[in-house]
Design an enzyme around this catalytic site. Sequence first.
Site, short mmCIF file in Angstrom:
data_model
loop_
_atom_site.label_atom_id
_atom_site.label_comp_id
_atom_site.label_asym_id
_atom_site.label_seq_id
_atom_site.Cartn_x
_atom_site.Cartn_y
_atom_site.Cartn_z
N ASN A 86 41.32 29.22 28.03
CA ASN A 86 40.11 29.31 27.21
C ASN A 86 39.47 27.93 27.13
O ASN A 86 39.19 27.40 26.05
CB ASN A 86 40.44 29.86 25.81
CG ASN A 86 39.20 30.26 25.04
OD1 ASN A 86 38.16 30.58 25.63
ND2 ASN A 86 39.28 30.26 23.73
N HIS A 129 38.79 20.11 27.23
CA HIS A 129 39.81 20.25 28.28
C HIS A 129 39.34 19.62 29.59
O HIS A 129 40.11 18.94 30.28
CB HIS A 129 40.12 21.73 28.53
CG HIS A 129 40.72 22.45 27.38
ND1 HIS A 129 40.06 23.43 26.69
CD2 HIS A 129 41.94 22.34 26.79
CE1 HIS A 129 40.84 23.91 25.73
NE2 HIS A 129 41.99 23.26 25.76
N MET A 170 46.40 25.88 27.25
CA MET A 170 46.62 27.30 27.03
C MET A 170 45.43 28.12 27.52
O MET A 170 45.30 29.30 27.17
CB MET A 170 46.88 27.59 25.55
CG MET A 170 48.18 26.98 25.03
SD MET A 170 48.81 27.79 23.55
CE MET A 170 47.42 27.61 22.43
N GLU A 221 43.47 13.49 22.12
CA GLU A 221 43.77 12.84 20.84
C GLU A 221 43.39 13.72 19.65
O GLU A 221 43.80 13.42 18.53
CB GLU A 221 43.04 11.50 20.76
CG GLU A 221 43.60 10.48 21.75
CD GLU A 221 42.84 9.17 21.76
OE1 GLU A 221 41.77 9.10 21.09
OE2 GLU A 221 43.28 8.22 22.43
N ARG A 246 39.48 27.48 19.35
CA ARG A 246 39.43 28.36 18.18
C ARG A 246 38.08 28.32 17.45
O ARG A 246 37.86 29.10 16.53
CB ARG A 246 40.57 28.03 17.22
CG ARG A 246 41.96 28.41 17.79
CD ARG A 246 43.07 28.19 16.77
NE ARG A 246 44.32 28.78 17.21
CZ ARG A 246 45.28 28.12 17.85
NH1 ARG A 246 45.11 26.85 18.15
NH2 ARG A 246 46.40 28.74 18.20
N ASP A 273 44.59 16.56 18.98
CA ASP A 273 45.90 16.99 18.49
C ASP A 273 46.78 15.74 18.35
O ASP A 273 47.69 15.51 19.15
CB ASP A 273 46.52 18.01 19.43
CG ASP A 273 45.69 19.28 19.53
OD1 ASP A 273 45.63 20.02 18.54
OD2 ASP A 273 45.08 19.52 20.59
#
Length: 282
Positions: free
Chosen positions: A32, A37, A30, A150, A189, A152
């Site tokens: 950011n 990532h 998504m 992993e 976040r 998530d």
Amino acid sequence: MRTVHSLKELRTILRGYRQQGKTIGLVPTMGNLHEGHISLVRKAAEASDIVVTSIFVNPMQFGANEDLDTYPRTLVEDQEKLAAAGNTLVFAPGVEEIYPEGLANQTKVVVPEVSEGHCGASRPGHFEGVATVVTMLFNMVQPDIAVFGEKDFQQLAVIRKLARDLMIPVEVIGAPTVREDDGLAKSSRNGYLSEQERGIAPVVFRTLRHTADQLAQGRTDYSILEQEARDALSEAGLRPDYFNIVNSLTLKPASKDDRELTLLVAAFLGTTRLIDNLSITR
């Protein structure tokens, strides 16, 4: 590295790569982007010739009172990070490209059982949104491999099941959680945390490790361990959503005979919801 915004452009470019015999890897995000990532991109580059990273803030996976409108959109910075990591192609569609008839009229993908409970219980409709957009990305990109973090853990289980059940010819690869020096799992976040909250946040991983140590010592009173973990989080100033000890494959409550266990946690720190997990073999 190229960036495209339309499905037509994406398919044209990928057709050319396939004609050259290239294998294709997909990293759905998504945006950011952080080092977690980027580690997925590097892993995809190791396993495929061409890496496609999608950047799409998917409205279907956000609840009514969640952070869809405030989620950071940082495409330029993301492009710089991806280019440095060896990414080949960025697919950054708008909402109209993905959902041309709107969300209400969109066919949805529901993955039973593994999407229920844990984050599925706390965020109704979330995994339906994730499963739908990932299925669409699999169809649009038609990758040979796809890499997911992993961190998530439940999401990874959902995606593995949907690929298996729908017979999508893609190898779903899980990549280890990337952490800060103090153990906090890297997350887009985390930027929402105040300085004071950031100092408290590592207690999430410390609680996971402490509980894992208790399990390694032979404890099987899972419900008591779960409550002890929730109490530890509360005492540190967090508001626990859940702390569950589960079978690593089914994500159902662990039995005393299970050898592969995963500890799943979600907790609010201020308004920020933190998730993490830790898997162990007994």
